[in-house]
Design a protein around this motif. Structure first.
Motif, PDB file in Angstrom:
ATOM      1  N   ASP A 173       0.827  -1.207   0.000  1.00 28.71           N
ATOM      2  CA  ASP A 173       0.000   0.000   0.000  1.00 28.71           C
ATOM      3  C   ASP A 173       0.863   1.260   0.000  1.00 28.71           C
ATOM      4  O   ASP A 173       0.499   2.262  -0.610  1.00 28.71           O
ATOM      5  N   VAL A 174       1.992   1.203   0.706  1.00 32.12           N
ATOM      6  CA  VAL A 174       2.854   2.374   0.871  1.00 32.12           C
ATOM      7  C   VAL A 174       4.307   1.931   0.773  1.00 32.12           C
ATOM      8  O   VAL A 174       4.672   0.862   1.262  1.00 32.12           O
ATOM      9  N   ILE A 175       5.133   2.760   0.124  1.00 29.51           N
ATOM     10  CA  ILE A 175       6.590   2.641   0.241  1.00 29.51           C
ATOM     11  C   ILE A 175       7.117   3.984   0.734  1.00 29.51           C
ATOM     12  O   ILE A 175       6.684   5.046   0.262  1.00 29.51           O
ATOM     13  N   VAL A 176       8.050   3.920   1.680  1.00 28.45           N
ATOM     14  CA  VAL A 176       8.670   5.110   2.257  1.00 28.45           C
ATOM     15  C   VAL A 176      10.152   5.086   1.902  1.00 28.45           C
ATOM     16  O   VAL A 176      10.815   4.052   2.053  1.00 28.45           O
ATOM     17  N   SER A 177      10.666   6.203   1.425  1.00 26.76           N
ATOM     18  CA  SER A 177      12.093   6.323   1.131  1.00 26.76           C
ATOM     19  C   SER A 177      12.541   7.718   1.515  1.00 26.76           C
ATOM     20  O   SER A 177      11.727   8.618   1.748  1.00 26.76           O
ATOM     21  N   HIS A 178      13.857   7.917   1.576  1.00 21.95           N
ATOM     22  CA  HIS A 178      14.388   9.266   1.759  1.00 21.95           C
ATOM     23  C   HIS A 178      14.596   9.910   0.392  1.00 21.95           C
ATOM     24  O   HIS A 178      14.081  10.987   0.125  1.00 21.95           O
ATOM     25  N   ASP A 179      15.319   9.251  -0.471  1.00 20.24           N
ATOM     26  CA  ASP A 179      15.556   9.691  -1.844  1.00 20.24           C
ATOM     27  C   ASP A 179      14.288   9.600  -2.678  1.00 20.24           C
ATOM     28  O   ASP A 179      13.491   8.668  -2.519  1.00 20.24           O
ATOM     29  N   TRP A 180      14.095  10.541  -3.596  1.00 20.04           N
ATOM     30  CA  TRP A 180      12.987  10.457  -4.551  1.00 20.04           C
ATOM     31  C   TRP A 180      13.280   9.366  -5.595  1.00 20.04           C
ATOM     32  O   TRP A 180      14.445   9.114  -5.917  1.00 20.04           O
ATOM     33  N   PRO A 181      12.253   8.765  -6.154  1.00 18.72           N
ATOM     34  CA  PRO A 181      12.482   7.924  -7.335  1.00 18.72           C
ATOM     35  C   PRO A 181      12.915   8.778  -8.526  1.00 18.72           C
ATOM     36  O   PRO A 181      12.360   9.857  -8.753  1.00 18.72           O
ATOM     37  N   GLN A 182      13.890   8.311  -9.275  1.00 17.81           N
ATOM     38  CA  GLN A 182      14.324   9.016 -10.478  1.00 17.81           C
ATOM     39  C   GLN A 182      13.154   9.170 -11.451  1.00 17.81           C
ATOM     40  O   GLN A 182      12.319   8.273 -11.584  1.00 17.81           O
ATOM     41  N   PHE A 183      13.075  10.313 -12.112  1.00 14.51           N
ATOM     42  CA  PHE A 183      12.065  10.668 -13.111  1.00 14.51           C
ATOM     43  C   PHE A 183      10.721  11.074 -12.519  1.00 14.51           C
ATOM     44  O   PHE A 183       9.831  11.476 -13.262  1.00 14.51           O
ATOM     45  N   ILE A 184      10.530  10.988 -11.200  1.00 16.42           N
ATOM     46  CA  ILE A 184       9.197  11.246 -10.647  1.00 16.42           C
ATOM     47  C   ILE A 184       8.772  12.687 -10.891  1.00 16.42           C
ATOM     48  O   ILE A 184       7.570  12.993 -10.980  1.00 16.42           O
ATOM     49  N   GLU A 185       9.740  13.603 -11.035  1.00 16.12           N
ATOM     50  CA  GLU A 185       9.398  15.016 -11.248  1.00 16.12           C
ATOM     51  C   GLU A 185       8.669  15.215 -12.572  1.00 16.12           C
ATOM     52  O   GLU A 185       7.982  16.231 -12.775  1.00 16.12           O
ATOM     53  N   ARG A 186       8.758  14.252 -13.496  1.00 17.39           N
ATOM     54  CA  ARG A 186       8.094  14.366 -14.791  1.00 17.39           C
ATOM     55  C   ARG A 186       6.600  14.083 -14.709  1.00 17.39           C
ATOM     56  O   ARG A 186       5.881  14.269 -15.694  1.00 17.39           O
ATOM     57  N   TYR A 187       6.131  13.628 -13.557  1.00 14.39           N
ATOM     58  CA  TYR A 187       4.725  13.256 -13.399  1.00 14.39           C
ATOM     59  C   TYR A 187       3.987  14.209 -12.460  1.00 14.39           C
ATOM     60  O   TYR A 187       2.883  13.910 -12.016  1.00 14.39           O
ATOM     61  N   GLY A 188       4.608  15.356 -12.168  1.00 12.06           N
ATOM     62  CA  GLY A 188       3.980  16.412 -11.388  1.00 12.06           C
ATOM     63  C   GLY A 188       4.231  17.744 -12.063  1.00 12.06           C
ATOM     64  O   GLY A 188       4.542  17.810 -13.250  1.00 12.06           O
ATOM     65  N   ASP A 189       4.114  18.824 -11.311  1.00  8.87           N
ATOM     66  CA  ASP A 189       4.304  20.169 -11.847  1.00  8.87           C
ATOM     67  C   ASP A 189       5.795  20.505 -11.827  1.00  8.87           C
ATOM     68  O   ASP A 189       6.306  21.115 -10.882  1.00  8.87           O
ATOM     69  N   THR A 190       6.505  20.099 -12.877  1.00 11.65           N
ATOM     70  CA  THR A 190       7.952  20.303 -12.938  1.00 11.65           C
ATOM     71  C   THR A 190       8.306  21.783 -12.937  1.00 11.65           C
ATOM     72  O   THR A 190       9.290  22.199 -12.303  1.00 11.65           O
ATOM     73  N   ASN A 191       7.524  22.604 -13.618  1.00 19.12           N
ATOM     74  CA  ASN A 191       7.813  24.037 -13.667  1.00 19.12           C
ATOM     75  C   ASN A 191       7.744  24.667 -12.287  1.00 19.12           C
ATOM     76  O   ASN A 191       8.587  25.507 -11.927  1.00 19.12           O
ATOM     77  N   GLU A 192       6.763  24.282 -11.507  1.00 18.27           N
ATOM     78  CA  GLU A 192       6.655  24.821 -10.151  1.00 18.27           C
ATOM     79  C   GLU A 192       7.810  24.336  -9.283  1.00 18.27           C
ATOM     80  O   GLU A 192       8.348  25.094  -8.459  1.00 18.27           O
ATOM     81  N   LEU A 193       8.216  23.088  -9.457  1.00 11.31           N
ATOM     82  CA  LEU A 193       9.371  22.572  -8.720  1.00 11.31           C
ATOM     83  C   LEU A 193      10.611  23.397  -9.028  1.00 11.31           C
ATOM     84  O   LEU A 193      11.360  23.785  -8.116  1.00 11.31           O
ATOM     85  N   LEU A 194      10.833  23.690 -10.299  1.00 11.39           N
ATOM     86  CA  LEU A 194      12.024  24.445 -10.689  1.00 11.39           C
ATOM     87  C   LEU A 194      11.919  25.919 -10.308  1.00 11.39           C
ATOM     88  O   LEU A 194      12.942  26.587 -10.108  1.00 11.39           O
ATOM     89  N   ARG A 195      10.711  26.418 -10.193  1.00  9.76           N
ATOM     90  CA  ARG A 195      10.559  27.793  -9.706  1.00  9.76           C
ATOM     91  C   ARG A 195      11.000  27.887  -8.242  1.00  9.76           C
ATOM     92  O   ARG A 195      11.658  28.867  -7.851  1.00  9.76           O
ATOM     93  N   ARG A 196      10.681  26.853  -7.475  1.00  9.10           N
ATOM     94  CA  ARG A 196      11.043  26.856  -6.059  1.00  9.10           C
ATOM     95  C   ARG A 196      12.468  26.381  -5.827  1.00  9.10           C
ATOM     96  O   ARG A 196      13.118  26.773  -4.870  1.00  9.10           O
ATOM     97  N   LYS A 197      12.949  25.493  -6.679  1.00 12.47           N
ATOM     98  CA  LYS A 197      14.301  24.943  -6.551  1.00 12.47           C
ATOM     99  C   LYS A 197      15.013  25.029  -7.906  1.00 12.47           C
ATOM    100  O   LYS A 197      15.244  24.018  -8.576  1.00 12.47           O
ATOM    101  N   PRO A 198      15.377  26.230  -8.344  1.00 12.87           N
ATOM    102  CA  PRO A 198      15.946  26.375  -9.687  1.00 12.87           C
ATOM    103  C   PRO A 198      17.264  25.641  -9.887  1.00 12.87           C
ATOM    104  O   PRO A 198      17.626  25.307 -11.023  1.00 12.87           O
ATOM    105  N   PHE A 199      17.980  25.347  -8.803  1.00 14.61           N
ATOM    106  CA  PHE A 199      19.262  24.649  -8.934  1.00 14.61           C
ATOM    107  C   PHE A 199      19.098  23.168  -9.253  1.00 14.61           C
ATOM    108  O   PHE A 199      20.082  22.453  -9.434  1.00 14.61           O
TER     109      PHE A 199
END
Length: 426
Positions: A173-199
């Motif tokens: 039902d749930v998996i918990v990790s510290h690191d994000w899964p690679q590529f996951i940013e492509r399935y959300g609001d990537t532009n907003e992520l980069l606005r908040r974390k441009p680096f």
């Protein structure tokens, strides 16, 4: 009729348990609902004393005793059941004492380097640490007093842990990790992520933001929810039922250090890779102490499509939630409702052992690697002859161990994890 559990999710803890529990109780009053479980996604910092502080993997200027010791000593108690995975800034010695998981304080449970537990009808998996390609293939070579590279290497995910997680057949039902899964940013609001974390822009462009190991596990295990932290920003995403997290190209895990050489016993294996040189290890260890956000360059993209589909796991979307660290005006705590079958619901849920995970441990424990040599899976778990060469025990082998566990451990049904915490350090 399904029943819902109220699950509180917290990003990076950084020893701020008092503030986290205070905020949780405030939220509980506001929503007029009881929180059943708190999940913390790493950098917990279970520091009991100054010895633990000396073993913490982080720059000295950030080292603080924090508030955990009050819960360890019994001065304070956790108001709700709490579970957590390790991050990359932990007390190395304390976490190694609990490699398989266990109570760090009354009502606070560490899930180990990897693990699966049950709670009130939910099946929750966890994997600790972050991905670093130069340590991934190695065994557990670190020894006390955990100095230098060994101190940070203890929080680098190993192929042995991925190997154990890959053996899971039953849905999570749930998996918990510290690191994000690679590529996951492509399935959300990537532009907003980069606005908040441009680096993050270069890593997003290269496709190496996050962990390729966690991406592989997400694709293979497809939990209903995946919770993470590490990057100190709130981010949501959803990988749809028919979507693959590798849809834009599999960049791979640096070639498995644990793939067995071709033999008559293991005809489906591939040759192991060369081991990273010592200079690379030392240089990368320094950067690991100084930055949470550096990731290794991704390998070249393959033109071949890759699938990790697990035929035992139902086709379903995975909701992803990452949260910030515990600071004022940060999104570090969120409460989600997760449905559980009515026949699994109980008034006072308790943490329970998971039968399949115990069976997997019985299969894998004889092969735990205890030096820095590359891990090779046993001959009974040959890698598949086709991409992506996953090393898997046969279903009948796992079923045999599960039968033993059911007969000798779960004779009378579910088994609660006994609340047998005992302090062992001053």
């Amino acid at each position: 009729m399904p029943r819902t559990l109220n699950i509180a999710v917290e990003g990076c803890c950084h020893g701020m348990l008092d503030n986290i529990y205070a905020q949780l109780l405030t939220r509980q009053q506001q929503m007029k609902k009881k929180v059943d479980l708190l999940i913390i996604c790493g950098d917990f910092q279970a520091v009991r004393n100054v010895t633990d502080l000396g073993c913490m993997s982080c720059p000295d200027k950030y080292k603080q005793i924090g508030g955990f010791y009050r819960y360890y000593s019994g001065e304070r108690s956790a108001p709700v059941p709490t579970i957590f995975v390790g991050g990359n800034h932990e007390a190395s010695n304390h976490m190694r004492e609990l490699y398989y998981g266990g109570w760090v304080a009354p009502n606070i449970y560490f899930m180990g380097n990897s693990g699966v537990v049950r709670f009130g009808g939910l099946r929750i998996g966890g994997i600790s640490g972050i991905f670093k390609d130069f340590d991934y293939a190695k065994g557990f070579f670190e020894r006390p007093p955990f100095r230098g590279h060994a101190r940070s290497a203890m929080h680098h995910v190993r192929s042995f842990e991925a190997f154990k997680m890959l053996q899971i057949r039953q849905p999570l039902d749930v998996i918990v990790s510290h690191d994000w899964p690679q590529f996951i940013e492509r399935y959300g609001d990537t532009n907003e992520l980069l606005r908040r974390k441009p680096f993050f822009a270069k890593e997003v462009e290269r496709g190496d933001l996050g962990s390729p190991v966690n991406a592989m596990l997400l694709e293979r295990l497809r939990p209903a929810w995946w919770f993470s932290a590490h990057l100190h920003v709130r981010f949501t995403a959803q990988v749809g039922t028919q979507e693959s997290i590798f849809a834009k190209g599999w960049k791979g895990i640096p070639p498995y250090g644990h793939e067995r050489p071709l033999t008559s016993e293991n005809p489906g294996a591939v040759e192991p890779p060369a081991v990273a040189n010592e200079n690379e290890i030392i240089m990368s260890a320094l950067s690991d102490e100084e930055s949470d956000n550096e990731t290794e360059p991704a390998p070249t993209t393959s033109d071949e499509p890759v699938t990790f589909a697990n035929p035992s796991v139902p086709s379903r979307p995975t909701k992803f939630l990452a949260l910030d660290k515990c600071l004022p005006r940060r999104d570090f705590l969120e409460i989600v409702e997760i449905e559980v079958p009515d026949d699994a619901a109980v008034e006072e849920p308790k943490l329970e052992y998971d039968p399949e995970w115990l069976a997997i441990l019985r299969l894998c424990n004889p092969h735990i690697p205890l030096d820095d040599s590359p891990f090779y899976p046993p001959a009974q778990a040959p890698v598949t002859a086709t991409e992506p060469h996953l090393p898997l025990f046969a279903d009948n082998i796992l079923a045999r161990e599960l039968e033993w566990v059911s007969k000798h451990v779960f004779t009378n049904g579910p088994v609660a994890i006994p609340p047998n915490f005992v302090p062992v350090a001053p």
